[in-house]
Design a protein around this motif. Structure first.
Motif, PDB file in Angstrom:
ATOM      1  N   MET A 161      44.203  37.933  73.833  1.00  0.00           N
ATOM      2  CA  MET A 161      43.383  36.935  73.067  1.00  0.00           C
ATOM      3  C   MET A 161      42.058  37.769  73.001  1.00  0.00           C
ATOM      4  N   ALA A 162      41.549  38.844  73.818  1.00  0.00           N
ATOM      5  CA  ALA A 162      40.209  39.400  73.516  1.00  0.00           C
ATOM      6  C   ALA A 162      40.298  40.506  72.489  1.00  0.00           C
ATOM      7  N   CYS A 163      41.618  40.930  71.922  1.00  0.00           N
ATOM      8  CA  CYS A 163      41.797  41.773  70.745  1.00  0.00           C
ATOM      9  C   CYS A 163      41.370  41.081  69.412  1.00  0.00           C
ATOM     10  N   PHE A 164      40.948  39.901  69.352  1.00  0.00           N
ATOM     11  CA  PHE A 164      40.849  39.145  68.302  1.00  0.00           C
ATOM     12  C   PHE A 164      39.812  38.207  68.071  1.00  0.00           C
ATOM     13  N   GLU A 165      39.134  38.184  67.128  1.00  0.00           N
ATOM     14  CA  GLU A 165      37.994  37.301  66.846  1.00  0.00           C
ATOM     15  C   GLU A 165      38.469  36.142  65.936  1.00  0.00           C
ATOM     16  N   SER A 168      38.456  30.052  67.634  1.00  0.00           N
ATOM     17  CA  SER A 168      37.907  29.215  68.495  1.00  0.00           C
ATOM     18  C   SER A 168      38.584  28.428  69.477  1.00  0.00           C
ATOM     19  N   ASN A 169      39.776  27.916  69.294  1.00  0.00           N
ATOM     20  CA  ASN A 169      40.434  27.074  69.870  1.00  0.00           C
ATOM     21  C   ASN A 169      41.857  27.832  70.473  1.00  0.00           C
ATOM     22  N   ARG A 170      41.677  27.932  71.993  1.00  0.00           N
ATOM     23  CA  ARG A 170      42.652  28.725  72.626  1.00  0.00           C
ATOM     24  C   ARG A 170      43.955  28.432  72.570  1.00  0.00           C
ATOM     25  N   ILE A 476      34.883  44.017  70.867  1.00  0.00           N
ATOM     26  CA  ILE A 476      34.746  42.446  71.173  1.00  0.00           C
ATOM     27  C   ILE A 476      34.920  42.758  72.953  1.00  0.00           C
ATOM     28  N   GLY A 477      33.926  41.849  73.393  1.00  0.00           N
ATOM     29  CA  GLY A 477      33.721  41.689  74.760  1.00  0.00           C
ATOM     30  C   GLY A 477      34.934  40.798  75.658  1.00  0.00           C
ATOM     31  N   LEU A 478      35.370  41.091  76.486  1.00  0.00           N
ATOM     32  CA  LEU A 478      36.317  40.273  77.255  1.00  0.00           C
ATOM     33  C   LEU A 478      35.590  39.125  77.924  1.00  0.00           C
ATOM     34  N   ASP A 479      34.458  39.053  77.951  1.00  0.00           N
ATOM     35  CA  ASP A 479      33.781  37.738  78.497  1.00  0.00           C
ATOM     36  C   ASP A 479      33.364  36.845  77.211  1.00  0.00           C
ATOM     37  N   GLN A 480      33.230  37.445  76.125  1.00  0.00           N
ATOM     38  CA  GLN A 480      33.050  36.922  74.923  1.00  0.00           C
ATOM     39  C   GLN A 480      34.289  35.913  74.442  1.00  0.00           C
ATOM     40  N   VAL A 481      35.354  36.290  74.830  1.00  0.00           N
ATOM     41  CA  VAL A 481      36.719  35.643  74.302  1.00  0.00           C
ATOM     42  C   VAL A 481      37.206  34.719  75.456  1.00  0.00           C
ATOM     43  N   ARG A 490      33.171  34.217  85.389  1.00  0.00           N
ATOM     44  CA  ARG A 490      32.384  35.168  84.154  1.00  0.00           C
ATOM     45  C   ARG A 490      32.066  36.648  85.062  1.00  0.00           C
ATOM     46  N   GLN A 491      32.070  36.460  86.221  1.00  0.00           N
ATOM     47  CA  GLN A 491      31.785  37.625  87.184  1.00  0.00           C
ATOM     48  C   GLN A 491      33.025  38.299  87.125  1.00  0.00           C
ATOM     49  N   PHE A 492      34.114  37.598  87.180  1.00  0.00           N
ATOM     50  CA  PHE A 492      35.481  38.298  87.185  1.00  0.00           C
ATOM     51  C   PHE A 492      35.799  39.219  85.968  1.00  0.00           C
ATOM     52  N   THR A 493      35.327  38.515  84.909  1.00  0.00           N
ATOM     53  CA  THR A 493      35.492  39.241  83.821  1.00  0.00           C
ATOM     54  C   THR A 493      34.700  40.579  83.641  1.00  0.00           C
ATOM     55  N   PHE A 494      33.484  40.609  84.390  1.00  0.00           N
ATOM     56  CA  PHE A 494      32.821  41.749  84.440  1.00  0.00           C
ATOM     57  C   PHE A 494      33.466  42.729  85.142  1.00  0.00           C
ATOM     58  N   ILE A 495      34.093  42.509  86.343  1.00  0.00           N
ATOM     59  CA  ILE A 495      34.830  43.533  87.183  1.00  0.00           C
ATOM     60  C   ILE A 495      36.221  44.039  86.449  1.00  0.00           C
ATOM     61  N   CYS A 496      37.119  43.057  85.523  1.00  0.00           N
ATOM     62  CA  CYS A 496      37.870  43.542  84.867  1.00  0.00           C
ATOM     63  C   CYS A 496      37.623  44.343  83.864  1.00  0.00           C
TER      64      CYS A 496
END
Length: 625
Positions: A161-165, A168-170, A476-481, A490-496
């Protein structure tokens, strides 16, 4: 506060009076006043954020260790001795060498052949996931327990999902409607995980298995995660001889979250600030240690003392020199390389004399750029240095040496066109680096000079942490999507995202090639995660199944003319890998016509094959019943 979220440190709409403010700020800069941030955030904006209770790091105030009630007037030529160093204590130590970074349990020639999932697992603290995250999540999850294979499927859904912008609705990723070019998600995730299961895992996800302490610790949910990341890299990765210590931002817009900060000079100014350290061999940085800036939310126990004290607080038992806030941070961040004689280059936020001396005591050679914030740092007679360099030619370099408690303390200086570059350290020479040249325009003409060794190292390494952060956020940031309102996630997305960036750069180092574009790597990684065959103990297994009959067209698709990787010879069947050689593009004889080539058919790597013979090979396979 919402108005402050609209501030962007890169592009700002001009306001009435901006030109006058900039003119006045330029006049007041030498007087020590807070001036407008170079990216466009003004002092009044910063002051308003502070009134709202937001901690701000605006890069204009001096470090607490450098605070002086009244700046002492510099007595010209009274402090230290101007010299040209001829002996560097680091180069004189036979135990110090300029070795690059490496993975302790993975050789580079193996890493170059790894697929994206194997690279990510190499850079990700998987043992923490297996021993902490999965058991803690299974206590909260509805339905069947989650295992390691399903965890990676879940993670792969997020990465895809973080490959596409623009989605908005998951839920659209699980829509029952047909894929449309006009709207909705470009793919469907039902074949890999149901929406209900995805939501159940999201709600149940936990990142610690420890009980909350008896005192208030707002970082309890992520403390074990960050420790696991640092312990993993401390055991698995050996950093390079040259490293960069800087800050990273993990964006978050809820000012009530723990450790919330505003760093106006960053592209993403609101959220959590991490102190990060990375090496960057061949310009491909790997971040190997992080520390979350806790600020005013740092917890205290019932006795009113710090709940999690650092081993580098109080007095240094070796030198009887007291640790300060900044020097404690510098020592904590470099702990894995203590006693190894490696270099850590830092920006002006770490220009604290006592910190450089503490690193020297611990066997680390630190160097920090010096910047005047209201006044010069303690131990740095900046006015004396500027006076000495008046009238000196562009590129002129000299070292002001002082004796600090028996340690030779250097301030290396180079004359630039508008200022004097100053850097504090306890090592380094002024020898020119012939392959690192800079240009300046002076009196209408371009002038060039070579950087000195100390400055060349700093300029080549100062962007390494920022390069990792840029790859995390762009395009595209992982935390953005990753839609989440829970701060620990959100901190887990930082580690990933750090692990993902490290995986990309590790393969690039191994192949001595450019790093794979981020979204190209992420998409392949996501697909491999969703299709993984990892069993519960972490090993990859082949799923049982009936072998399908291949058609002629499918058989032809199994053939492809490929080129051998650089620095490889024949295919070793026993080791299932290429033989390593010293020639970059060595050629072998075609098995049929003896022409020298580097190509082979992917159906049999041990058989060299030219283009013409490959055509006959395809024809023969097509006619085989």
């Amino acid at each position: 506060f919402e108005d402050k979220l609209a501030l962007t440190p890169v592009v700002r709409v001009p306001r009435e009076g901006d030109e006058e403010r900039e003119r006045v700020a330029a006049l007041r800069a030498d007087e020590g006043d807070i001036v407008p941030n170079v990216h466009g955030t003004f002092a009044e904006d910063i002051a308003e954020l502070r009134r709202e209770g937001v901690e701000v790091d605006d890069d204009n105030e001096p470090a607490p260790e450098n605070a002086q009630a009244t700046p002492a007037p510099a007595t010209l030529f009274s402090v230290g001795e101007w010299i040209t160093p001829t002996i560097c204590p680091r180069k004189a130590d036979p135990n110090c060498s300029n070795r690059g970074g490496r993975w302790r349990n993975h050789e580079w020639h193996k890493i170059m052949e790894m697929d994206e999932l194997a690279l990510f697992r190499m850079c990700f603290p998987e043992d923490w996931v297996r021993e902490v995250v999965i058991p803690a999540t299974n206590k909260e999850i509805a339905g069947e327990d989650m295992f390691l294979r399903e965890f990676y499927v879940y993670l792969g859904c997020h990465f895809l999902m973080a490959c596409f912008e623009g989605i908005s609705n998951r839920r659209l990723w699980w829509s029952s409607k047909e894929v449309s070019i006009e709207a909705g998600a470009p793919f469907r995730l039902q074949p890999y995980m149901s929406l209900r299961r995805f939501q159940d895992i999201t709600q149940a996800m936990r990142y610690t298995d420890k009980e909350p302490p008896p005192f208030v610790d707002r970082f309890h949910e992520v403390r074990q995660m960050i420790d696991a990341f640092n312990d993993f890299y401390g055991e698995e990765y050996c950093p390079s001889w040259l490293n960069c210590l800087d800050e990273s931002m993990n964006p978050y817009l809820d000012k009530n979250c723990p450790g919330f900060m505003s760093v106006p000079r960053k592209p993403h100014p609101f959220g959590n600030e991490y102190h990060s350290i990375a090496d960057g061999d061949d310009g491909r940085p790997i971040m190997w240690r992080v520390k979350l800036q806790e600020g005013k939310d740092r917890p205290k126990n019932a006795e009113g003392k710090w709940a999690f004290p650092s081993k580098f607080e109080g007095t240094n038992p070796n030198s009887k020199r007291k640790y300060t806030k900044t020097s404690t941070l510098m020592c904590e961040m470099t702990e894995p390389i203590h006693g190894q004689g490696k270099i850590v280059s830092m920006d002006s936020g770490f220009c604290v004399t006592v910190g450089i001396l503490h690193l020297h005591d611990l066997g680390v050679f630190g160097q920090s750029l010096i910047k005047k914030r209201k006044y010069w740092p303690k131990g740095c007679p900046g006015d004396q240095i500027d006076k000495y360099f008046e009238g000196k030619p562009l590129g002129f370099t000299k070292t002001l040496r002082q004796d600090m408690e028996g340690i030779p303390f250097n301030i290396h200086c180079t004359r630039d066109d508008r200022f004097v570059t100053k850097m504090m350290s306890t090592h380094g020479l002024l020898s020119e680096v012939s392959d690192h040249t800079t240009w300046r325009k002076k009196d209408g003409d371009w002038v060039t000079y070579n950087y000195a060794e100390y400055l060349s190292r700093h300029n080549r390494s100062k962007h390494w942490v920022d390069d990792v952060n840029n790859r995390r956020h762009n395009p595209i940031g992982l935390d953005q999507v990753w839609h989440t309102k829970w701060w620990p996630t959100r901190q887990f997305t930082f580690i990933c995202s750090v692990a993902e960036s490290n995986a990309v750069h590790s393969r690039a180092r191994a192949r001595k090639a450019s790093s794979t574009p981020q979204l190209e790597f992420r998409r392949s990684l996501a697909i491999q995660m969703m299709k993984n065959t990892i069993c519960n103990d972490g090993l990859i297994v082949r799923l049982p199944g009936r072998a399908a009959t291949r058609s002629t067209m499918e058989d032809q698709m199994g053939h492809e003319l490929c080129s051998r990787p650089p620095f490889t010879g024949e295919w070793k069947t026993g080791d299932n890998t290429w033989a390593r050689i010293t020639t970059r593009y060595a050629k072998l004889k075609c098995r049929t016509c003896n022409s020298k080539i580097r190509t082979f058919c992917q159906c049999d790597r041990k058989v060299p094959m030219c283009t013409e013979c490959y055509g006959m090979h395809i024809s023969a396979c097509s006619n085989t019943p």
